[in-house]
Design an enzyme around this catalytic site. Structure first.
Site, PDB file in Angstrom:
ATOM      1  N   LYS A  91       0.807  -1.219   0.000  1.00 32.73           N
ATOM      2  CA  LYS A  91       0.000   0.000   0.000  1.00 32.73           C
ATOM      3  C   LYS A  91       0.846   1.279   0.000  1.00 32.73           C
ATOM      4  O   LYS A  91       0.433   2.307  -0.523  1.00 32.73           O
ATOM      5  CB  LYS A  91      -0.935   0.008   1.214  1.00 32.73           C
ATOM      6  CG  LYS A  91      -1.993  -1.088   1.185  1.00 32.73           C
ATOM      7  CD  LYS A  91      -3.026  -0.825   0.117  1.00 32.73           C
ATOM      8  CE  LYS A  91      -4.183  -1.829   0.174  1.00 32.73           C
ATOM      9  NZ  LYS A  91      -5.103  -1.638  -0.984  1.00 32.73           N
ATOM     10  N   GLU A 113      -9.734   5.820   3.220  1.00 30.93           N
ATOM     11  CA  GLU A 113     -10.548   4.760   3.786  1.00 30.93           C
ATOM     12  C   GLU A 113      -9.629   3.600   4.083  1.00 30.93           C
ATOM     13  O   GLU A 113      -8.542   3.504   3.516  1.00 30.93           O
ATOM     14  CB  GLU A 113     -11.615   4.314   2.783  1.00 30.93           C
ATOM     15  CG  GLU A 113     -11.106   3.361   1.687  1.00 30.93           C
ATOM     16  CD  GLU A 113     -10.082   3.966   0.739  1.00 30.93           C
ATOM     17  OE1 GLU A 113     -10.047   5.212   0.624  1.00 30.93           O
ATOM     18  OE2 GLU A 113      -9.300   3.202   0.129  1.00 30.93           O
ATOM     19  N   SER A 383       1.502  -9.716  -0.815  1.00 28.38           N
ATOM     20  CA  SER A 383       1.224  -8.275  -0.783  1.00 28.38           C
ATOM     21  C   SER A 383       1.396  -7.636   0.585  1.00 28.38           C
ATOM     22  O   SER A 383       1.591  -6.435   0.683  1.00 28.38           O
ATOM     23  CB  SER A 383      -0.187  -8.006  -1.308  1.00 28.38           C
ATOM     24  OG  SER A 383      -1.124  -8.781  -0.586  1.00 28.38           O
TER      25      SER A 383
END
Lengths: 413, 273
Positions: A91, A113, A383
């Site tokens: 991210k 969010e 990830s």
């Protein structure tokens, strides 16, 4: 029609677009303009690259999972280690890029969010680094199951605003973030965390995440001397997967496999697999983009379920819908139970505790590897790391009960 | 009569009377389908010039807490798009004659089918549509269906709209333009946004189409103020607040709408535009 527009296409085939209130349209145009300028701006790119290497720790390694590979005597399994990126997931690639863009646009306030909390943490991290005010919306269900990440965000100086509406998960957090953005659009940048939402977000997020695939492609060529046979990634909104896939899109011999959240199984209705069941997963509009959306026959957005908060979302990024239509990528699903198994397996056999989201991709690799030849390669995007999921996993495995029982015995004895 | 003509003539008559049109919003199916019918009927008979009828959606991202709540309740009561069209037809059969504008988010309309939705809504007696998450760029299909069935597709302009967007939206608009009074979501506010009159004037400089102002208009006094420089006043959340918890819901709606109408009438004598 609306004056000089940019050269970026707003759609992926029939998918994508800008289904947002008028109030936001100028902000999207401004964002697109800034992006078009900054992606050609050598100073901006140098700054982003400097941060990615000296702060995030890029390039992240590509690890050959030798014990896992040996266990199945099948395809070689390689793991792209986004779990080792600073703040624990892919991210950060996106949040740093967008936060830098926000600063260039003169927007000092960020709203974001979060579902699993990974994007929220990454946004809060980027904002701390770049001195931006950060407000993160998070559903109360997710707050309960991702407590460590809530703590992290607060430590990083972000304000976490609980969202009580609807299903109290990612979808509702995005609704509230968009409402905040509509209200504060003049000084606020909406730092959307996945490759979805209105144009230009799916394109910007893909571009910022495509560093994953670029590195992985180079690394596998250098380590294995050839391209992988398949690239596998989990798909919530779809940012880690599109980031991996993008660099391989022209390599036609490389299969691209997206793994959705099968939850308790497709027949149970409790899942977040948009492509798995055409009666509930149909093209529609959610959060500004036209793509596959889980919905009822009346177009009301359906509830979703996944053990992985980051996959627990009813829509999929629009570019994935196009890749699927084109047959360039295929999509499958993995249940909560299979993901949990893969979570344990990777932890014990490779010493890597994966995020429950990423464990979906690992489970798919484990399913495919045995049927493949030993000179074939599966490249799995790991990830994120799984520290945030320890409570969830402990309660699924019944360890929290054991622990309580133990504590009780100790107290009484 | 075409929906477009119906809408236009409503604004012509209020303009002739020297006042702004009153356009209350109410959510179909709230607090239940039957009660919503009675409330809307009361609204129709208490001074509304046009009525905006909300089709509930699970994720209404342009709406504040009041309308969110009303749509959630309506959905719990089992309201559907087809049900909303039935309620619209029932209002017509009960003699509600003024223009009815259906407000709905795009996904339920897509699920129903754009062409089928516009056709059946026209049959039910709807004159026009407001789709808040369908900006001009994405509206081609809806525009074509509205042209085919002679309904008004109402676009919005916001204080953030650039001059280029204003020109483009005005060019494609028919019936009236919905001016979003503030930068934000729907919901009652204690004060009107500063710069609202200037915003309305900026649009008026470019266009002769009627301009209706909504979002945040809450009280008769605010309606009077907005009505003094616009052609229409849209009030939603405050009406829902006025009926919520009342003993007699239609009566509470009628009283509130009546007060709004009185306020708009009184702005005529002060302003006489």
């Amino acid at each position: 029609m609306l004056g000089p527009r940019s050269s970026l296409p707003s759609k992926f085939g029939i998918y994508g677009g800008q289904y947002v209130p008028e109030t936001l349209m100028p902000a999207l145009a401004e964002l697109e303009g800034a992006y078009l300028k900054l992606r050609m701006d050598a100073d901006f790119q140098a700054e982003l690259e400097r941060l990615l290497s000296t702060y995030v720790g890029r390039p992240t390694p590509l690890s050959h999972a030798r014990r896992l590979t040996a266990k199945f005597s099948g395809a070689q399994i390689y793991l792209k280690r986004e779990d080792l990126a600073h703040s624990g997931a892919h991210k950060i690639n996106n949040t740093l890029g967008q936060a830098l863009m926000a600063r260039h646009m003169g927007k000092r306030r960020i709203v974001a969010e979060t579902g699993a909390g990974q994007h929220g943490v990454a946004a809060a991290t980027a904002c701390a680094l770049l001195d931006l005010k950060c407000v993160v919306y998070m559903g109360t269900v997710d707050i309960a199951r991702q407590a460590p990440n809530v703590m992290r965000m607060r430590l990083l100086g972000a304000e976490v605003r609980p969202v009580e509406a609807g299903s109290q998960t990612l979808k509702d957090a995005i609704n509230e973030a968009i409402r905040d953005w509509v209200t504060n659009v003049q000084d606020t940048h909406y730092l959307l965390g996945s490759a979805l939402g209105p144009h230009p977000y799916p394109t910007i997020v893909r571009e910022l995440q495509s560093v994953i695939g670029r590195e992985a492609r180079e690394q596998i060529l250098s380590q294995a001397g050839k391209l992988p046979d398949q690239c596998i990634a989990c798909v919530g909104g779809g940012s880690n997967s599109i980031g991996l896939f993008h660099a391989f899109r022209e390599d036609e011999q490389v299969a691209l496999v997206g793994v959705e959240a099968g939850g308790e199984g497709i027949d149970s209705g409790k899942h977040a697999a948009r492509f798995a069941d055409p009666t509930v997963g149909r093209p529609g509009v959610l959060h500004g983009t036209y793509s596959y959306v889980l919905q009822d026959s009346d177009g009301q957005i359906a509830g979703t379920h996944s053990i992985a908060a980051g996959l627990d979302y009813p829509a999929i990024g629009p570019e994935h819908a196009l890749l699927r239509d084109l047959g360039r990528a295929t999509y499958t699903w993995v249940t909560d139970e299979q993901a949990l198994e893969a979570f344990g397996l990777l932890s014990r056999m490779e010493g890597i505790i994966p995020a429950l989201e990423s464990a979906h991709a690992v489970a798919e690799a484990v399913r495919r590897a045995p049927g493949m030849k030993q000179d074939q390669i599966l490249l799995v995007n790991l990830s994120g790391r799984g520290d945030k999921d320890l409570d969830t996993v402990a309660s699924e495995l019944g360890w929290d009960e054991e622990l309580r029982a133990q504590e009780a015995t100790e107290t009484t004895s | 009569m075409s929906g477009l003509t119906h809408v236009s003539s409503a604004f012509q008559s209020t303009q002739a009377a020297g006042r702004a049109a009153l356009m209350p919003y109410f959510t179909l199916g709230f607090p239940n389908p039957q009660a919503s019918l009675e409330i809307i009927e009361a609204v129709a008979h208490s001074g509304a010039d046009l009525i905006e009828l909300g089709i509930p959606f699970s994720d209404p991202l342009a709406d504040g807490p009041t309308i969110q709540h009303s749509t959630q309740v309506a959905l719990h009561q089992g309201i559907t798009v087809a049900g909303c069209l039935e309620l619209t037809a029932e209002l017509r059969s009960r003699g509600v004659a003024m223009p009815l504008i259906l407000m709905g988010y795009v996904n339920p309309i897509l699920a129903f089918g754009i062409e089928r939705f516009v056709a059946e809504a026209a049959d039910a007696g709807a004159d026009g549509f407001i789709v808040p998450d369908l900006p001009l760029e994405e509206a081609k299909g809806m525009q074509a269906a509205c042209a085919e069935h002679q309904r008004a597709l109402i676009f919005m302009l916001a204080p953030t709209s650039t001059p280029e967007r204003m020109t483009a939206v005005i060019e494609q608009s028919a019936g009236f333009l919905y001016l979003v009074s503030l930068i934000g979501v729907t919901g009652a506010r204690s004060d009107l946004p500063s710069g609202l009159e200037a915003f309305v004037q900026r649009v008026r400089d470019q266009s002769s189409i009627p301009l209706a102002v909504g979002f945040g208009v809450s009280t008769p006094a605010q309606a009077r103020a907005v009505g003094s420089f616009s052609d229409g006043v849209i009030i939603g959340s405050a009406l829902i607040n006025a009926v919520e918890g009342a003993e007699d819901l239609p009566q509470a709606a009628a009283r509130f709408v009546g007060d709004l109408r009185t306020a708009l009438e009184s702005s005529r004598s002060e302003d006489g535009r």
